[in-house]
Motif scaffolding. Structure first.
Motif, PDB file in Angstrom:
ATOM      1  N   LEU A 105     -45.972  20.003  22.670  1.00  0.00           N
ATOM      2  CA  LEU A 105     -46.599  19.269  21.576  1.00  0.00           C
ATOM      3  C   LEU A 105     -47.464  18.106  22.041  1.00  0.00           C
ATOM      4  O   LEU A 105     -47.699  17.161  21.289  1.00  0.00           O
ATOM      5  N   GLY A 106     -47.949  18.164  23.273  1.00  0.00           N
ATOM      6  CA  GLY A 106     -48.933  17.181  23.715  1.00  0.00           C
ATOM      7  C   GLY A 106     -48.400  16.030  24.523  1.00  0.00           C
ATOM      8  O   GLY A 106     -49.179  15.167  24.950  1.00  0.00           O
ATOM      9  N   ALA A 107     -47.095  15.989  24.739  1.00  0.00           N
ATOM     10  CA  ALA A 107     -46.552  14.884  25.534  1.00  0.00           C
ATOM     11  C   ALA A 107     -46.932  15.046  26.993  1.00  0.00           C
ATOM     12  O   ALA A 107     -46.918  16.147  27.527  1.00  0.00           O
ATOM     13  N   TYR A 108     -47.294  13.940  27.618  1.00  0.00           N
ATOM     14  CA  TYR A 108     -47.448  13.951  29.069  1.00  0.00           C
ATOM     15  C   TYR A 108     -46.351  13.083  29.665  1.00  0.00           C
ATOM     16  O   TYR A 108     -45.881  12.139  29.046  1.00  0.00           O
ATOM     17  N   LYS A 109     -45.913  13.457  30.848  1.00  0.00           N
ATOM     18  CA  LYS A 109     -44.724  12.847  31.434  1.00  0.00           C
ATOM     19  C   LYS A 109     -45.067  11.548  32.155  1.00  0.00           C
ATOM     20  O   LYS A 109     -46.029  11.491  32.921  1.00  0.00           O
ATOM     21  N   VAL A 110     -44.267  10.533  31.917  1.00  0.00           N
ATOM     22  CA  VAL A 110     -44.403   9.247  32.596  1.00  0.00           C
ATOM     23  C   VAL A 110     -43.107   8.987  33.357  1.00  0.00           C
ATOM     24  O   VAL A 110     -42.050   8.826  32.752  1.00  0.00           O
ATOM     25  N   ASP A 111     -43.201   8.964  34.677  1.00  0.00           N
ATOM     26  CA  ASP A 111     -42.026   8.732  35.522  1.00  0.00           C
ATOM     27  C   ASP A 111     -42.047   7.279  35.982  1.00  0.00           C
ATOM     28  O   ASP A 111     -42.755   6.919  36.922  1.00  0.00           O
ATOM     29  N   ARG A 112     -41.264   6.448  35.296  1.00  0.00           N
ATOM     30  CA  ARG A 112     -41.294   5.006  35.583  1.00  0.00           C
ATOM     31  C   ARG A 112     -40.581   4.645  36.875  1.00  0.00           C
ATOM     32  O   ARG A 112     -40.610   3.487  37.289  1.00  0.00           O
TER      33      ARG A 112
END
Length: 567
Positions: free
Chosen positions: A241-248
Motif C-alpha cells: 500500500l505504498g509504505a517505504y521502509k525506514v530503518d532507524r
C-alpha cells in the motif's frame, strides 16, 4: 461548510479526488519503479561524492565507515525482518575494498572502482527502502479494514447480534475526522500534499490511511519504521500500500542520503507523502516539540526542482499538520518506561512493546470500540513550505495577509540557486512552524484534563521531590480529595476555554459539558486499556492513583500550554 465527519456519519463517503486508481501519482510511480529507483540512486551517489569532495574525505573512508557501522548494527541489534544475506553482502564489500587498495595504484581508476562499490551499497539500500503499491491490494484493504473494525465495534459490549451482522455502527462513530478536510481535498487536486501527523501509536498508520480513503484522497506514500514489519498483518498491508521502509538503526550517511533521495524524487513526481516528523512514537506522551528535519528537507528540495523543471506550470507542495488524539494509547506503559529510562538515572524495567502482539492489538481495538471512548484525527490549516498559510486555490499569504510568491524563496538575483545552507534554514523554520501548529490544532480530551490536573496537584503537594522521586511516592500519598480536585479542574478548564477562544488550542466537543460531567467522562475513559488504571475512585470522597508512570504519560499531553500555574 459542513465537515467530512457529517457526511461519513450519514454513511456517505466523499467522491475520489482522482476517480481512476491507475491515475494516482503513487500508481504511476510504481509502474515506473525501476526508472524512479535508478534516478534516486544517481542522486544519492552524486550527492555523497560531492560531500566527500567538499570535506576532502576519500570515498573509501565513507564506505569503510558505513561498513563498520552496519557490522555493529548486525551484531548488536539484529531483527527477524533483516535480509538473510546481510553478512554476505558486507563481506563482499570488504573484499572489494581490499582488492582495490591492493591491486590498483592509479588514483583515478581506484576512485572509479570505489564509486562502483558505493553504487552497489546505495542500490542495496534503495531496494531495502522501496515500497510497492498494488491497486488490487488497496481495493481489498479499503473494504477489509472498515469491515474488520466495524465488526469488532458491533460485536462489542452492548451491541446486538442484528447490529453485528448489519454493521449498523460504523468506524466513523469512533474515529472523528475534523479540521480542514475540504481544503485538503481541493489542494490535492492542484498540488502535492505532505501530511505530517503527530505520532503516538503504531495504530496511527492504519487510522491515517483509512482517513485519507474516507476523504476520497489518493493513497499516500509513507515512511514506516522497519520494526512494524515484525508484525505480519501490518507487513502484509504496508508492503502493498505504498509504505517505504525506514530503518532507524542505520545511522550511516550513505543510508541517510539514499532515504532522502527516495523521498525527494517521489515528491518531485507529485506523489502525496506522509511522514511522522517526530521520527518515532512520542515516548513521553507529549506533543512533539523537536522534529527530525531530514525528510522535511526533501520536500523543499523537491519543490525547488519542480519550479526549475516546470516554470510557470509548476505545482506547489503543501504541508498539512495533523494531530492524533486518543483517550488511551496501546503502548503507553512501555513508551513511558523507555522515556524515563532514557532521561533519568534510575533503572526502569522495559516492558515488551504491546503493539507487537496480535492479541494486544485486538484487545486495544476492542476496548476502544466497546466503550464511549473516541479518537480524533484533526487536519490542520494547510501551509506552504515556508510556513505561510494557503487558501483553497493554493495561494500563499504571509502573517500580515499579503500574498507571497513561493518560487522567489529559491531565487538569488532573479535566478534559481541551489543553496544547501539556505534550504537548511528554511527546513528548520518549517519544523518550528509545524510544532506551533501541532499545539494549536490539538484536540483536548477530558482524559487529558483529568490526568494533567491530578499529576500537577500531587506535584504541588510534594514540592521537595524531583520527577523521579514523585513517581515513587507510596500509595497512601497518591490520594486526592474530590472537592479539591474539582476546584483545580475548574481553574484548568477556565484557562483552556480562554486559550480556545484565543485560537491557541481546540477543545473536544465533549468538553462543552459542565466540569463535573467532564471529570466523570475523563475518569471513565482514561487508560481503560491498561491493567492498572492511572486514576480511579477510592471512595465517593477520594481519588487514588494506581500508576504514577501512566498518569505522568497522559498528563504530558497538555504540557506546553502554561496550565500548571492554574492548578
Amino acid at each position: 461548510m459542513e465537515s467530512v465527519q457529517h457526511y461519513i456519519q450519514e454513511g456517505i463517503l466523499y467522491e475520489p479526488v482522482v476517480p481512476d486508481i491507475h491515475d494516482w501519482p503513487i500508481a504511476k510511480l510504481t509502474k515506473d519503479k525501476e526508472a524512479f529507483l535508478k534516478k534516486s540512486i544517481e542522486d544519492a551517489v552524486s550527492l555523497l561524492i560531492r560531500h566527500t569532495e567538499a570535506d576532502n574525505q576519500p570515498l573509501q573512508t565513507l564506505i569503510e565507515r558505513t561498513m563498520y557501522l552496519e557490522r555493529i548494527r548486525m551484531y548488536e541489534e539484529p531483527w527477524k525482518v533483516d535480509p538473510s544475506d546481510e553478512r554476505k553482502f558486507w563481506a563482499k564489500v570488504k573484499k572489494d575494498l581490499v582488492s582495490v587498495e591492493r591491486t590498483i595504484e592509479n588514483k583515478e581508476e581506484a576512485n572509479e572502482r570505489y564509486r562502483k562499490i558505493l553504487e552497489q551499497v546505495v542500490d542495496r539500500f534503495i531496494r531495502e527502502i522501496a515500497g510497492n503499491f498494488r491497486p488490487s491490494s488497496y481495493h481489498f484493504a479499503k473494504r477489509f479494514l472498515p469491515f474488520f473494525f466495524s465488526t469488532l465495534l458491533n460485536a462489542s459490549a452492548g451491541k446486538t447480534l442484528k447490529s453485528t451482522i448489519n454493521h449498523s455502527v460504523g468506524l466513523q462513530e469512533k474515529v472523528h475526522l475534523i479540521g480542514e478536510t475540504e481544503s485538503l481535498r481541493k489542494l490535492a487536486k492542484i498540488g502535492t500534499i505532505v501530511l505530517v501527523p503527530t505520532h503516538l501509536s503504531n495504530v496511527d498508520s492504519i487510522l491515517v490511511g483509512w482517513s485519507l480513503h474516507a476523504l476520497g484522497l489518493p493513497a499516500f506514500i509513507y515512511g514506516a519504521g522497519l520494526n512494524l514489519y515484525n508484525t505480519k498483518i501490518l507487513a502484509y498491508f504496508m508492503n502493498r500500500l505504498g509504505a517505504y521502509k525506514v530503518d532507524r538503526r542505520k545511522k550511516n550517511p550513505i543510508y541517510r542520503e539514499t532515504l532522502e533521495a527516495y523521498s525527494t524524487n517521489a515528491i518531485e513526481r507529485g506523489v502525496h507523502s506522509l511522514f511522522f516528523p517526530g521520527g518515532t512514537r512520542s515516548r513521553s506522551g507529549m506533543i512533539e516539540k523537536k522534529l527530525k528535519l531530514g525528510l522535511l528537507g526533501t520536500a523543499i528540495e523537491a519543490q525547488r526542482r519542480v519550479f526549475i523543471r516546470d516554470g510557470a506550470e509548476a505545482k506547489k507542495v503543501f504541508v498539512v499538520p495533523m494531530v492524533m488524539s486518543y483517550h488511551f494509547v496501546l503502548e503507553a506503559a512501555s513508551l513511558i518506561n523507555q522515556h524515563l529510562q532514557s532521561t533519568g538515572q534510575e533503572q526502569y524495567y522495559l516492558a515488551g512493546d504491546e503493539s507487537s502482539s496480535y492479541l494486544a492489538f485486538l484487545k486495544f481495538v476492542w476496548t476502544t470500540f466497546s466503550t464511549s471512548s473516541e479518537i480524533a484525527l484533526a487536519f490542520g490549516k494547510p501551509m506552504d513550505l515556508f510556513g505561510n498559510f494557503v487558501d483553497d486555490e493554493g495561494r500563499s499569504f504571509d502573517s500580515r495577509g499579503r500574498e507571497v510568491e513561493v518560487r522567489d524563496y529559491f531565487k538569488s538575483k532573479g535566478d534559481y540557486k541551489e543553496d544547501p545552507q539556505r534550504d537548511a534554514e528554511y527546513t528548520r523554520m518549517l519544523g518550528e512552524k509545524i510544532v506551533e501548529r501541532y499545539h494549536v490544532e490539538n484536540r483536548v480530551f477530558s482524559s487529558h484534563v483529568v490526568a494533567f490536573v491530578a499529576f500537577e496537584w500531587l506535584k504541588k503537594q510534594n514540592t521537595g521531590l524531583d520527577l523521579y522521586g514523585l513517581l515513587r511516592i507510596p500509595e497512601d500519598e497518591r490520594q486526592i480529595p474530590i472537592l479539591e480536585f474539582r476546584t483545580a479542574v475548574d481553574r484548568a478548564m477556565a484557562r483552556l476555554r480562554t486559550l480556545a477562544e484565543e485560537g491557541k488550542v481546540h477543545l473536544a466537543s465533549h468538553l462543552i459539558n459542565d466540569n463535573g460531567t467532564i471529570i466523570e467522562h475523563g475518569l471513565r475513559n482514561m487508560g481503560i486499556y491498561h491493567a492498572k488504571r492511572p486514576i480511579s475512585y477510592l471512595n465517593e470522597h477520594t481519588l487514588a492513583v494506581d500508576s504514577m508512570n501512566l498518569l505522568y504519560y497522559y498528563h504530558n499531553r497538555l504540557e506546553g500550554y502554561g496550565l500548571a500555574k492554574y492548578i
